[in-house]
Design an enzyme around this catalytic site. Sequence first.
Site, PDB file in Angstrom:
ATOM      1  N   LYS A  17       1.037  36.245  60.966  1.00 50.29           N
ATOM      2  CA  LYS A  17       0.343  37.256  60.097  1.00 50.29           C
ATOM      3  C   LYS A  17      -1.033  37.555  60.869  1.00 50.29           C
ATOM      4  O   LYS A  17      -1.618  38.772  61.110  1.00 50.29           O
ATOM      5  CB  LYS A  17      -0.050  37.008  58.849  1.00 50.29           C
ATOM      6  CG  LYS A  17       1.000  36.523  57.849  1.00 50.29           C
ATOM      7  CD  LYS A  17       0.552  36.301  56.429  1.00 50.29           C
ATOM      8  CE  LYS A  17      -0.230  35.164  56.527  1.00 50.29           C
ATOM      9  NZ  LYS A  17       0.078  33.649  56.586  1.00 50.29           N
ATOM     10  N   ARG A  92      -2.577  35.280  46.815  1.00 52.75           N
ATOM     11  CA  ARG A  92      -1.644  33.929  46.970  1.00 52.75           C
ATOM     12  C   ARG A  92      -1.141  33.359  46.032  1.00 52.75           C
ATOM     13  O   ARG A  92      -0.387  32.426  45.818  1.00 52.75           O
ATOM     14  CB  ARG A  92      -2.636  32.918  47.654  1.00 52.75           C
ATOM     15  CG  ARG A  92      -2.403  33.022  49.275  1.00 52.75           C
ATOM     16  CD  ARG A  92      -3.533  31.881  49.541  1.00 52.75           C
ATOM     17  NE  ARG A  92      -3.088  31.091  50.986  1.00 52.75           N
ATOM     18  CZ  ARG A  92      -3.570  31.460  52.018  1.00 52.75           C
ATOM     19  NH1 ARG A  92      -4.192  32.449  52.323  1.00 52.75           N
ATOM     20  NH2 ARG A  92      -3.077  30.687  52.854  1.00 52.75           N
ATOM     21  N   ARG A 126      -0.937  25.835  67.555  1.00 56.04           N
ATOM     22  CA  ARG A 126      -1.888  27.082  67.321  1.00 56.04           C
ATOM     23  C   ARG A 126      -3.205  26.539  67.516  1.00 56.04           C
ATOM     24  O   ARG A 126      -3.735  25.549  67.338  1.00 56.04           O
ATOM     25  CB  ARG A 126      -1.778  27.299  65.756  1.00 56.04           C
ATOM     26  CG  ARG A 126      -2.853  28.243  65.356  1.00 56.04           C
ATOM     27  CD  ARG A 126      -2.516  29.141  64.127  1.00 56.04           C
ATOM     28  NE  ARG A 126      -2.791  28.484  62.837  1.00 56.04           N
ATOM     29  CZ  ARG A 126      -2.660  28.843  61.603  1.00 56.04           C
ATOM     30  NH1 ARG A 126      -2.024  30.233  61.509  1.00 56.04           N
ATOM     31  NH2 ARG A 126      -2.803  28.037  60.551  1.00 56.04           N
ATOM     32  N   ARG A 159      -7.385  23.802  64.193  1.00 58.65           N
ATOM     33  CA  ARG A 159      -7.890  23.925  62.850  1.00 58.65           C
ATOM     34  C   ARG A 159      -7.780  22.596  62.129  1.00 58.65           C
ATOM     35  O   ARG A 159      -6.700  22.005  62.160  1.00 58.65           O
ATOM     36  CB  ARG A 159      -7.404  24.821  61.794  1.00 58.65           C
ATOM     37  CG  ARG A 159      -7.892  26.271  62.102  1.00 58.65           C
ATOM     38  CD  ARG A 159      -7.277  27.222  61.411  1.00 58.65           C
ATOM     39  NE  ARG A 159      -6.640  26.905  60.043  1.00 58.65           N
ATOM     40  CZ  ARG A 159      -6.145  27.831  59.151  1.00 58.65           C
ATOM     41  NH1 ARG A 159      -5.830  28.915  59.684  1.00 58.65           N
ATOM     42  NH2 ARG A 159      -5.621  27.453  58.099  1.00 58.65           N
ATOM     43  N   ARG A 170       0.685  22.941  52.203  1.00 63.94           N
ATOM     44  CA  ARG A 170       0.299  24.461  52.197  1.00 63.94           C
ATOM     45  C   ARG A 170       1.509  25.456  52.323  1.00 63.94           C
ATOM     46  O   ARG A 170       1.952  26.446  51.476  1.00 63.94           O
ATOM     47  CB  ARG A 170      -0.561  24.794  53.332  1.00 63.94           C
ATOM     48  CG  ARG A 170      -1.985  24.565  53.026  1.00 63.94           C
ATOM     49  CD  ARG A 170      -2.845  24.185  54.310  1.00 63.94           C
ATOM     50  NE  ARG A 170      -2.707  25.287  55.366  1.00 63.94           N
ATOM     51  CZ  ARG A 170      -2.714  25.367  56.547  1.00 63.94           C
ATOM     52  NH1 ARG A 170      -2.674  23.874  57.325  1.00 63.94           N
ATOM     53  NH2 ARG A 170      -2.834  26.181  57.329  1.00 63.94           N
TER      54      ARG A 170
HETATM   55  P1  AMP Z   1      -5.226  30.364  55.939  1.00 66.42           P
HETATM   56  O1  AMP Z   1      -6.217  30.399  57.071  1.00 66.42           O
HETATM   57  O2  AMP Z   1      -4.759  31.647  55.348  1.00 66.42           O
HETATM   58  O3  AMP Z   1      -4.189  29.303  56.047  1.00 66.42           O
HETATM   59  O4  AMP Z   1      -6.182  29.933  54.573  1.00 66.42           O
HETATM   60  C1  AMP Z   1      -6.997  28.330  54.973  1.00 66.42           C
HETATM   61  C2  AMP Z   1      -7.340  27.865  53.790  1.00 66.42           C
HETATM   62  O5  AMP Z   1      -8.112  28.785  52.905  1.00 66.42           O
HETATM   63  C3  AMP Z   1      -6.005  27.713  52.433  1.00 66.42           C
HETATM   64  O6  AMP Z   1      -5.443  26.597  52.645  1.00 66.42           O
HETATM   65  C4  AMP Z   1      -6.954  27.819  51.189  1.00 66.42           C
HETATM   66  O7  AMP Z   1      -7.506  26.692  50.911  1.00 66.42           O
HETATM   67  C5  AMP Z   1      -8.083  28.889  51.574  1.00 66.42           C
HETATM   68  N1  AMP Z   1      -7.465  30.128  51.201  1.00 66.42           N
HETATM   69  C6  AMP Z   1      -7.216  31.295  51.933  1.00 66.42           C
HETATM   70  N2  AMP Z   1      -7.060  32.348  51.155  1.00 66.42           N
HETATM   71  C7  AMP Z   1      -6.798  31.790  50.062  1.00 66.42           C
HETATM   72  C8  AMP Z   1      -6.720  32.626  48.593  1.00 66.42           C
HETATM   73  N3  AMP Z   1      -6.332  33.973  48.726  1.00 66.42           N
HETATM   74  N4  AMP Z   1      -6.805  32.064  47.515  1.00 66.42           N
HETATM   75  C9  AMP Z   1      -7.226  30.650  47.491  1.00 66.42           C
HETATM   76  N5  AMP Z   1      -7.487  29.845  48.691  1.00 66.42           N
HETATM   77  C10 AMP Z   1      -7.451  30.640  49.691  1.00 66.42           C
END
Ligand code: AMP
Length: 212
Positions: A17, A92, A126, A159, A170
Amino acid sequence: MADAKRILLFGPQGSGKGTQGEKLSEWLKLPLIVTGNIFRHNIKEQTELGVLAKGYINKGELVPDAVTNRMIGERITQEDCAQGFILDGFPRNLVQADALDTYVKITDLMHISIPDDEAVRRIANRRTCVDQGHVYHLVYNPPKQEGICDEDGSALEQRKDDTEESLKKRLGIYHSETEPILDHYRPYGVIHDIDGIASIEEVWQTVQASLQ
Ligand code: AMP
């Protein structure tokens, strides 16, 4: 604006994405809004939002809906989103999808799928830039100079939540809370199903073709 494009990028961790979002943003000249990057930026700057979000992110859990919904509502109603935007990482769950419906009408949902074992393999390789969150894969999409972001020259890091344990949690949340949102969007006729297993370039061709 009748032809504004409001695009959701949808798919599990490691589906590409972020990479496709960067390409789309450049192609369509639309802002790319990545919820994870907004949270990470706030954590780095130690803002109130960052302090709140940090505990959830480090545990691989979702940040509470009320906080996330408000943050996105404020962002997508800014001037630069008037012609459209690309959203990566939101919604989400169904509560977030309902909140988004109250702000705007989504025109396209790019559903990029890969199997979980491929997600685990990809995330191990990554690397993410510390300043703006540009994404690289050490094998499929390496930076020109090791450890340095091509776009902004900042350092690349793995990360903290890209450990195998956090990723499994996740992915679990993705399947139980995020994937069911597809049923919410199906009646809107906006979903484009994309096989994320192909190369970055092949996926990009499919993404472009589905939006033309
Ligand atoms: P990502 O970079 O998309 O993998 O997001 C990293 C972390 O940010 C996730 O594991 C959540 O803890 C938080 N996060 C990102 N987007 C959301 C969302 N829409 N709702 C809640 N938590 C989010």
